[in-house]
Design a protein around this motif. Structure first.
Motif, PDB file in Angstrom:
ATOM      1  N   SER A 144       0.799  -1.219   0.000  1.00 50.79           N
ATOM      2  CA  SER A 144       0.000   0.000   0.000  1.00 50.79           C
ATOM      3  C   SER A 144       0.832   1.269   0.000  1.00 50.79           C
ATOM      4  O   SER A 144       0.372   2.307  -0.462  1.00 50.79           O
ATOM      5  N   GLN A 177      -4.288   5.004   2.525  1.00 49.11           N
ATOM      6  CA  GLN A 177      -4.936   6.301   2.369  1.00 49.11           C
ATOM      7  C   GLN A 177      -5.474   6.815   3.700  1.00 49.11           C
ATOM      8  O   GLN A 177      -5.416   8.019   3.982  1.00 49.11           O
ATOM      9  N   LEU A 178      -5.999   5.897   4.529  1.00 48.99           N
ATOM     10  CA  LEU A 178      -6.492   6.317   5.839  1.00 48.99           C
ATOM     11  C   LEU A 178      -5.343   6.835   6.698  1.00 48.99           C
ATOM     12  O   LEU A 178      -5.483   7.844   7.399  1.00 48.99           O
ATOM     13  N   PRO A 222     -10.910   9.564  -6.137  1.00 51.69           N
ATOM     14  CA  PRO A 222     -10.136   8.499  -6.786  1.00 51.69           C
ATOM     15  C   PRO A 222     -10.256   8.529  -8.308  1.00 51.69           C
ATOM     16  O   PRO A 222     -11.357   8.518  -8.859  1.00 51.69           O
ATOM     17  N   LEU A 254      -6.987   0.877   0.836  1.00 53.90           N
ATOM     18  CA  LEU A 254      -7.618   1.867   1.711  1.00 53.90           C
ATOM     19  C   LEU A 254      -6.771   2.166   2.937  1.00 53.90           C
ATOM     20  O   LEU A 254      -6.756   3.297   3.431  1.00 53.90           O
ATOM     21  N   THR A 255      -6.044   1.169   3.438  1.00 53.54           N
ATOM     22  CA  THR A 255      -5.265   1.360   4.665  1.00 53.54           C
ATOM     23  C   THR A 255      -4.276   2.503   4.543  1.00 53.54           C
ATOM     24  O   THR A 255      -4.190   3.374   5.415  1.00 53.54           O
ATOM     25  N   LEU A 257      -8.061   9.325  -1.794  1.00 47.99           N
ATOM     26  CA  LEU A 257      -9.477   9.635  -1.588  1.00 47.99           C
ATOM     27  C   LEU A 257      -9.728  11.134  -1.536  1.00 47.99           C
ATOM     28  O   LEU A 257     -10.764  11.614  -1.994  1.00 47.99           O
TER      29      LEU A 257
END
Length: 509
Positions: free
Chosen positions: A75, A106-107, A485, A103-104, A481
């Motif tokens: 990631s 980006q969070l 995207p 997603l990880t 995000l």
């Protein structure tokens, strides 16, 4: 020393584990265990300990001999081979490759900026601590202003005080416990009802609930940011009250009288919050009051002992399994691999970056000899090499590279040295970085690649340089995000028609 990145991963793991654990406890509270308040209170206490301790255990550097978690490495790694590639049939020897960010990463990029981790979090804790101290001072004033309460029909092992300004009974005093009663209670409640109130507060005293409540408030000062901790604290308070209700009701031997006492106490209380409410354990609001009365009037036979034992064993197994995951996932390596910033390094790092920005060669050399972190990036600025490139200082760039600076160090949102050079259109610095080993296809979250940035700047010379050193013309990178995207490529980001035609001629798709 605490690391900002360690704190970021702690927050993330804390919330993730809470999302997995707390729904099960909420469901348990609606099962047969709802009639075992003491058992439910223990379960919530265990949950609180697990959510505080488990992330610490998972992030301990105990076994660093295995690879980083594959899903996280993919990631955030700038290495193309570890990203998610989607090849399409080749045209003229070129193929399209896509990099999508899990997603990880980006969070973490969105939720873990350093400035609020080491500034806002302590500030919030300080505010909470000041409020806690204020509550303590309020309770101290209440005790000093209260007068002795004389109830001839009742005896109590602790002094009974009365005060006109409070609206519910309060157990106060860690070393010298006392029970504060509102004047209204003595005027409106019968001696039997006062006995129920006092018995309830004595149950708190017997279980040392005031100490537990104070510890809970102290932990709350550190975890004020956590919605999971707020839920846990609320449940601890509720089940603590239900446990004392159950025991006091049995002692008094009259559940109906006890329930009526709860109703009468609620009627006498006003909407105004108690002074010293930080320490007051009163739950007379309608929603909680209904639960308390139902528990007193409709007691049920407790569930089998094995049920509580099974749930407790499940908690222990969950903790052991989490610890074993360290061997497989290597969570302990995450802070060391991604955006590590030690608080002790912030000052020398800031001094080094300032010296680089001022092009002060003598001071830069002195700071490096004193151990200033050469490759450590400062969020918002990057590392020393990135600052030198951004300021377009060729001699400083040569000095830092000669001192061993890594040209592939990146910083989320700041790119890397080659990306910065491509944005500025400095072909000479870009060429020097490539010669020093900079990866022309390095991908950085929110900054894409050097080629995509050169195309967005409309810099044909930079495009030619990068392509001549192996830049992938059809590499597509997903935006984070925060940008909405989308897949970006050199062709889609072409600044003008001339750049677009050049890329098409070189095989862009």
């Amino acid at each position: 020393m605490v690391e900002i990145s360690w704190l970021a991963f702690y927050l993330l793991l804390h919330l993730l584990l809470a999302a997995l654990l707390l729904p099960a406890l909420l469901l348990a509270g609606r099962s047969r265990l709802q009639h075992q308040p003491a058992a439910m209170l223990k379960l919530w206490q265990i949950a609180a300990l697990l959510l505080i301790i488990t992330p610490m255990l998972l992030l301990q550097p105990w076994a660093l001999d295995q690879q980083l978690m594959p899903w996280f490495q993919a990631s955030v790694s700038p290495v193309l081979e570890q990203s998610v590639a989607a090849p399409t049939p080749a045209i003229s020897g070129h193929s399209v490759q896509q990099i999508r960010w899990p997603l990880t990463s980006q969070l973490i990029y969105l939720l873990a900026p350093a400035f609020w981790l080491w500034l806002i979090l302590p500030a919030g804790s300080l505010i909470r601590a000041v409020k806690l101290l204020g509550g303590y001072c309020q309770v101290r004033r209440l005790r000093q202003q209260a007068s002795l309460a004389f109830i001839s029909e009742l005896t109590s092992p602790v002094p009974l005080l009365q005060h006109p300004a409070i609206h519910s009974a309060m157990l106060v005093g860690l070393r010298r416990p006392q029970i504060l009663l509102p004047d209204r209670y003595l005027q409106q409640l019968s001696s039997q009802q006062l006995g129920c109130v006092i018995s309830h507060e004595l149950c708190h005293l017997q279980h040392q609930d005031l100490r537990a409540y104070l510890l809970q408030q102290i932990v709350g000062c550190l975890f004020w940011w956590s919605p999971a901790w707020r839920l846990i604290a609320n449940q601890l308070n509720i089940w603590r009250e239900l446990r004392c209700d159950a025991e006091a009701s049995v002692r008094q031997g009259d559940p109906v009288l006890y329930a009526q006492t709860l109703l009468d106490c609620a009627r006498s209380a006003t909407q105004k919050q108690n002074p010293g409410a930080f320490f007051a354990q009163h739950f007379l609001r309608q929603a909680v009051l209904t639960t308390r009365i139902d528990a007193v009037l409709q007691p049920r036979t407790p569930g089998p002992v094995w049920l509580t034992a099974t749930i407790t064993a499940a908690f222990v197994l969950w903790l052991i399994a989490s610890m074993l995951l360290i061997q497989q996932w290597q969570l302990a390596e995450l802070p060391a691999k991604h955006a590590q910033v030690r608080l002790s390094q912030l000052k020398p790092l800031a001094e080094l970056l300032q010296a680089v920005q001022q092009n002060n060669t003598t001071q830069v050399v002195a700071l490096l000899e004193q151990g200033a972190p050469l490759d450590l990036p400062m969020p918002g600025d990057g590392n020393a090499l990135m600052v030198a490139v951004r300021q377009q200082l060729p001699e400083m760039v040569y000095l830092l590279l000669a001192r061993g600076a890594d040209p592939n160090v990146s910083s989320r949102g700041d790119g890397n040295a080659l990306i910065i050079a491509s944005q500025l259109g400095n072909v000479a610095l870009a060429s020097r970085l490539i010669t020093a080993g900079a990866d022309v296809n390095a991908v950085v979250l929110a900054d894409e690649t050097a080629l995509i940035n050169a195309s967005a700047s409309g810099d044909l010379a930079m495009l030619q340089l990068l392509l001549s050193h192996g830049a992938l013309i059809n590499l597509q990178v997903e935006t984070p995000l925060s940008d909405g995207p989308q897949m970006r490529s050199a062709l889609s980001r072409a600044a003008n028609e001339q750049v677009r035609q050049y890329l098409l001629m070189r095989g862009a798709r």
